[in-house]
Design a protein around this motif. Sequence first.
Motif, PDB file in Angstrom:
ATOM      1  N   ALA A 117     -70.589-151.296 -16.445  1.00  0.00           N
ATOM      2  CA  ALA A 117     -70.219-152.585 -17.032  1.00  0.00           C
ATOM      3  C   ALA A 117     -70.267-153.699 -15.995  1.00  0.00           C
ATOM      4  CB  ALA A 117     -68.827-152.496 -17.658  1.00  0.00           C
ATOM      5  N   VAL A 118     -69.764-153.424 -14.799  1.00  0.00           N
ATOM      6  CA  VAL A 118     -69.805-154.417 -13.722  1.00  0.00           C
ATOM      7  C   VAL A 118     -71.247-154.721 -13.328  1.00  0.00           C
ATOM      8  CG1 VAL A 118     -69.242-154.810 -11.287  1.00  0.00           C
ATOM      9  CG2 VAL A 118     -67.511-153.895 -12.836  1.00  0.00           C
ATOM     10  N   ASP A 119     -72.070-153.682 -13.210  1.00  0.00           N
ATOM     11  CA  ASP A 119     -73.478-153.881 -12.859  1.00  0.00           C
ATOM     12  C   ASP A 119     -74.182-154.750 -13.894  1.00  0.00           C
ATOM     13  OD1 ASP A 119     -73.096-152.308 -10.633  1.00  0.00           O
ATOM     14  OD2 ASP A 119     -74.107-150.537 -11.464  1.00  0.00           O
ATOM     15  N   LYS A 120     -73.923-154.480 -15.170  1.00  0.00           N
ATOM     16  CA  LYS A 120     -74.565-155.261 -16.230  1.00  0.00           C
ATOM     17  C   LYS A 120     -74.094-156.711 -16.198  1.00  0.00           C
ATOM     18  CE  LYS A 120     -75.628-155.318 -21.106  1.00  0.00           C
ATOM     19  NZ  LYS A 120     -75.562-154.641 -22.379  1.00  0.00           N
ATOM     20  N   ALA A 121     -72.795-156.920 -15.983  1.00  0.00           N
ATOM     21  CA  ALA A 121     -72.268-158.283 -15.920  1.00  0.00           C
ATOM     22  C   ALA A 121     -72.871-159.045 -14.738  1.00  0.00           C
ATOM     23  CB  ALA A 121     -70.745-158.248 -15.804  1.00  0.00           C
ATOM     24  N   CYS A 122     -72.999-158.376 -13.595  1.00  0.00           N
ATOM     25  CA  CYS A 122     -73.599-159.023 -12.419  1.00  0.00           C
ATOM     26  C   CYS A 122     -75.063-159.367 -12.665  1.00  0.00           C
ATOM     27  CB  CYS A 122     -73.470-158.128 -11.195  1.00  0.00           C
ATOM     28  SG  CYS A 122     -71.778-157.988 -10.590  1.00  0.00           S
ATOM     29  N   LYS A 123     -75.789-158.449 -13.293  1.00  0.00           N
ATOM     30  CA  LYS A 123     -77.207-158.688 -13.588  1.00  0.00           C
ATOM     31  C   LYS A 123     -77.356-159.861 -14.551  1.00  0.00           C
ATOM     32  CE  LYS A 123     -81.624-157.686 -13.895  1.00  0.00           C
ATOM     33  NZ  LYS A 123     -82.458-158.640 -13.218  1.00  0.00           N
ATOM     34  N   THR A 124     -76.504-159.909 -15.565  1.00  0.00           N
ATOM     35  CA  THR A 124     -76.546-161.012 -16.527  1.00  0.00           C
ATOM     36  C   THR A 124     -76.253-162.341 -15.837  1.00  0.00           C
ATOM     37  OG1 THR A 124     -75.878-159.532 -18.313  1.00  0.00           O
ATOM     38  CG2 THR A 124     -75.552-161.870 -18.682  1.00  0.00           C
ATOM     39  N   ALA A 125     -75.237-162.348 -14.973  1.00  0.00           N
ATOM     40  CA  ALA A 125     -74.899-163.577 -14.245  1.00  0.00           C
ATOM     41  C   ALA A 125     -76.033-163.987 -13.315  1.00  0.00           C
ATOM     42  CB  ALA A 125     -73.614-163.366 -13.448  1.00  0.00           C
TER      43      ALA A 125
END
Length: 76
Positions: A42-50
């Motif tokens: 979830a953190v990886d996906k949020a960072c990628k989206t940002a």
Amino acid sequence: MVVQLYVLLGTRGRGARRKAASALGQATQDAVSQITDAGQKAVDKACKTAQDGVEKAAGQAAEAVSGFGKRCGFKK
């Protein structure tokens, strides 16, 4: 004879309790690992989206500045 049987059953009972505790400990560790992995994803996906959002905004800003420069005659 009765004492020996009692001791034998007590020993087997301790072994069963140890196995049960070990199985519970392993199940708990597996659950924690799954939760940790899910949280990391979830953190990886949020960072990628940002990151994608910042890169898109930076590209749009560069295009806007370039267009402004062309309108002002700074670029040909």
